[in-house]
Scaffold this active site. Structure first.
Site, PDB file in Angstrom:
ATOM      1  N   GLU A   1      23.671  24.637   2.855  1.00  0.00           N
ATOM      2  CA  GLU A   1      24.062  23.553   3.769  1.00  0.00           C
ATOM      3  C   GLU A   1      22.863  22.658   4.065  1.00  0.00           C
ATOM      4  OE1 GLU A   1      25.230  22.836   8.436  1.00  0.00           O
ATOM      5  OE2 GLU A   1      25.677  24.795   7.559  1.00  0.00           O
TER       6      GLU A   1
ATOM      7  N   ARG B   1      20.120  15.601   9.021  1.00  0.00           N
ATOM      8  CA  ARG B   1      19.228  15.385  10.167  1.00  0.00           C
ATOM      9  C   ARG B   1      17.945  14.676   9.769  1.00  0.00           C
ATOM     10  NH1 ARG B   1      19.320  21.336  13.152  1.00  0.00           N
ATOM     11  NH2 ARG B   1      21.552  21.738  12.919  1.00  0.00           N
TER      12      ARG B   1
ATOM     13  N   THR C   1      25.942  18.842   9.652  1.00  0.00           N
ATOM     14  CA  THR C   1      25.729  17.851  10.703  1.00  0.00           C
ATOM     15  C   THR C   1      26.455  16.541  10.370  1.00  0.00           C
ATOM     16  OG1 THR C   1      23.501  18.828  10.852  1.00  0.00           O
ATOM     17  CG2 THR C   1      24.031  17.074  12.392  1.00  0.00           C
TER      18      THR C   1
ATOM     19  N   LYS D   1      33.295  26.849  12.036  1.00  0.00           N
ATOM     20  CA  LYS D   1      31.928  27.229  12.389  1.00  0.00           C
ATOM     21  C   LYS D   1      31.897  27.445  13.898  1.00  0.00           C
ATOM     22  CE  LYS D   1      28.410  24.172  12.707  1.00  0.00           C
ATOM     23  NZ  LYS D   1      27.198  23.385  12.362  1.00  0.00           N
TER      24      LYS D   1
END
Length: 211
Positions: free
Chosen positions: A49, A53, A76, A136
């Site tokens: 993953e 960011r 994200t 998640k």
């Protein structure tokens, strides 16, 4: 629901079952991407993953996709614009910190394996209304830890989870022991400044958790 016909929930479950740990990667320099991915895959962690960011994230996804055996996703992801950019970069699955109607609908319409973040019963109900059953649990420790997830998993017995946020190599086995947990997400596998050899060894240890 008419836009969800292309979505196959078995695909995100397949990703979640690739290894007990999905590394959560924050990479500033895309020049490091390939060697990090190679070290993780060699250590037995294949679902990666890459969080959006950093400014380098999309290039990191592209470079990691060149590594044989790597299944590279974007994390994200918070809106449909970021979703589109991640898919254009080659992301094979999408992870979000939360779940909104616009993002959920866009992800389902794309047909891409999707793992949205949840922290409450209302979040799970919203996801299930969209036809989702894989989530998640985030931020796992701040949202109440294992007792909170046990409480949420009871009424939503069909749901499967990937807890992420504050989990370590020491605590991961306790999470993985829960019947509702297919894998955990963690950043400890790639600590800042770690060499490829160190990452490979951490990945080997992580890949054996829950065995």
């Amino acid at each position: 629901m008419s836009d969800t016909a292309a979505y196959n929930p078995h695909e995100i479950e397949r990703v979640m079952r690739l290894a007990p740990v999905i590394p959560v990667l924050v990479i500033e320099d895309d020049g490091e991407a390939r060697e990090v991915a190679e070290a993780l895959v060699e250590g037995g962690l294949t679902a990666l993953e890459v969080t959006l960011r950093t400014d380098a994230a999309l290039n990191v996804i592209k470079r990691m996709n060149l590594v044989k055996g790597a299944v590279v996703g974007a994390g994200t992801v918070t809106n449909s614009r970021e979703l589109g950019a991640a898919l254009d970069a080659g992301a094979e699955f999408i992870v979000s910190p939360g779940l909104t109607q616009p993002l959920g609908e866009a992800a389902l319409k794309s047909g891409t394996p999707f793992l949205p973040g949840i922290a409450t019963a209302g979040d799970i109900m919203r996801g299930m209304d969209m036809g989702l059953e894989h989530f998640k649990f985030f931020p796992a420790m701040a949202a109440g830890g294992i007792p909170a997830l046990k409480a949420l998993a009871a009424p939503f017995y069909k749901a499967k989870f990937c807890p992420t946020g504050g989990i370590s190599a020491q605590t991961a086995p306790d999470w993985l022991a829960l019947p509702s947990v297919l894998c955990v997400g963690g950043s400890w596998v790639v600590p800042k400044g770690a060499s490829p050899e160190e990452i490979r060894e951490l990945a080997k240890a992580a890949s054996s958790l829950g065995a």
